[in-house]
Design a protein around this motif. Structure first.
Motif, PDB file in Angstrom:
ATOM      1  N   TYR A   7      -9.408  -9.622  -1.169  1.00  0.00           N
ATOM      2  CA  TYR A   7      -8.758  -9.545   0.137  1.00  0.00           C
ATOM      3  C   TYR A   7      -7.379 -10.174   0.063  1.00  0.00           C
ATOM      4  O   TYR A   7      -7.058 -10.957  -0.845  1.00  0.00           O
ATOM      5  CB  TYR A   7      -9.604 -10.259   1.203  1.00  0.00           C
ATOM      6  N   TYR A  43      -6.066   4.155   1.464  1.00  0.00           N
ATOM      7  CA  TYR A  43      -5.985   3.104   2.477  1.00  0.00           C
ATOM      8  C   TYR A  43      -6.300   3.715   3.832  1.00  0.00           C
ATOM      9  O   TYR A  43      -5.637   4.657   4.279  1.00  0.00           O
ATOM     10  CB  TYR A  43      -4.595   2.474   2.487  1.00  0.00           C
ATOM     11  N   GLY A 100      -9.082   0.592   0.731  1.00  0.00           N
ATOM     12  CA  GLY A 100      -8.638  -0.577   1.473  1.00  0.00           C
ATOM     13  C   GLY A 100      -8.474  -0.278   2.951  1.00  0.00           C
ATOM     14  O   GLY A 100      -8.527   0.879   3.380  1.00  0.00           O
ATOM     15  N   GLU A 123       0.824  -1.211   0.000  1.00  0.00           N
ATOM     16  CA  GLU A 123       0.000   0.000   0.000  1.00  0.00           C
ATOM     17  C   GLU A 123       0.860   1.265   0.000  1.00  0.00           C
ATOM     18  O   GLU A 123       0.379   2.350   0.324  1.00  0.00           O
ATOM     19  CB  GLU A 123      -0.935   0.010   1.205  1.00  0.00           C
TER      20      GLU A 123
END
Length: 299
Positions: A171, A74, A106, A13
């Motif tokens: 996921y 995120y 996310g 990320e």
């Protein structure tokens, strides 16, 4: 920006815009975990006003960089997916207001956080852009899950991730190598493969258990209730897990806790990954790997 304590995010990320929506962990019982010990509280929600202020502040800064688009955001905190549907919906709506180009949102989630949502709510959250949720499942070994006080079973992993599949929400897993303890690493990998092979993660990131004196697990060791795997046993555990996984997934040892770097797409790169691990799983390497572990001051 309203950031609290150490900010944790998965390595993959790195290019995402990080927005804090919670701080701390709702569970905060895992015996090995010290990640949120720097906070003076167990768990706290960030107000929608502060979230909106951070979105505005980041927007004003990013818009000064011509051509820059925020495609993914995120949400940080130990497990923001614990927030109820309405709250997550409100956050998504504000994100899309300030960043209409944002494709996905996310965050970290516990397995138990998924169970708090209905199938309809999960589907609607998926439609709002929630995707690529990172779940610290740790293992599929029920004995280890119970001992470490994770708060769910291996079968819960299968049941709840199937609900994410139905909602079209992807996921990723984090696997904690070494969580089964001395003499149990290979069996832990076998049990984990049985569970993971029934799921559809895009990424399995393997971190390696590192025990700090502040953890509850350290006291369990002192009391003779648990023993740590050797570094070579941990590598044998990873090798066993990779050998038994039969799902298409990107597997990598992610983070500073890993002295040995391994990555690849399964099943395509399985032989190459296994070969690399066999080369480093040598008796003479134990002391070098153990030295790395002992000198790892922080994750």
């Amino acid at each position: 920006m309203h950031y609290t304590g150490t900010i944790w995010r998965p390595p993959y990320e790195a290019k995402s815009l990080l927005i804090e929506v919670t701080a701390g962990c709702t569970h905060h019982k895992c015996k090995f975990c010290t990640l949120y010990d720097d906070l003076p509280f167990k768990f706290r929600m960030t107000s929608l006003e502060d979230i909106e202020a951070d979105l505005l502040e980041s927007q004003q800064q990013i818009r000064t960089w011509p051509g820059t688009q925020v495609k993914r955001i995120y949400l940080v905190g130990a497990n923001p997916f614990v927030l109820n549907y309405e709250h997550l919906k409100n956050i998504a709506e504000r994100i899309h207001h300030y960043y209409p180009e944002c494709d996905s949102i996310g965050c970290f989630s516990r397995i138990t956080d998924i169970s708090l949502k209905s199938d309809k709510e999960l589907k609607e959250l998926s439609n709002l852009g929630y995707d690529g949720i990172t779940i610290g499942v740790e293992t599929g070994d029920d004995n280890a899950l119970a001992f470490m006080d994770k708060g769910y079973t291996a079968n819960d992993i299968v049941e709840q991730t199937h609900r994410l599949d139905l909602a079209n929400m992807s996921y990723n897993f984090f696997y904690l190598t070494g969580i089964s303890g001395a003499g149990n690493g290979v069996n832990g990998a076998i049990e984990s493969a049985k569970i993971f092979n029934q799921t559809n993660p895009k990424i399995i990131g393997s971190s390696m258990l590192t025990i700090y004196p502040e953890s509850k697990l350290f006291n369990e060791i002192k009391n003779g209730n648990w023993a740590e795997e050797s570094e070579l046993e941990k590598l044998e555990e990873i090798k066993t897990l990779i050998s038994l996984l039969n799902i298409p997934v990107y597997f990598a040892t992610l983070g500073a806790s890993n002295a040995v770097w391994i990555e690849g797409n399964l099943p395509t790169d399985k032989k190459k990954m296994m070969s690399h691990l066999e080369k480093v799983c040598l008796p003479d390497n134990e002391s070098k790997l153990r030295s790395y572990r002992k000198n790892l001051k922080h994750l």
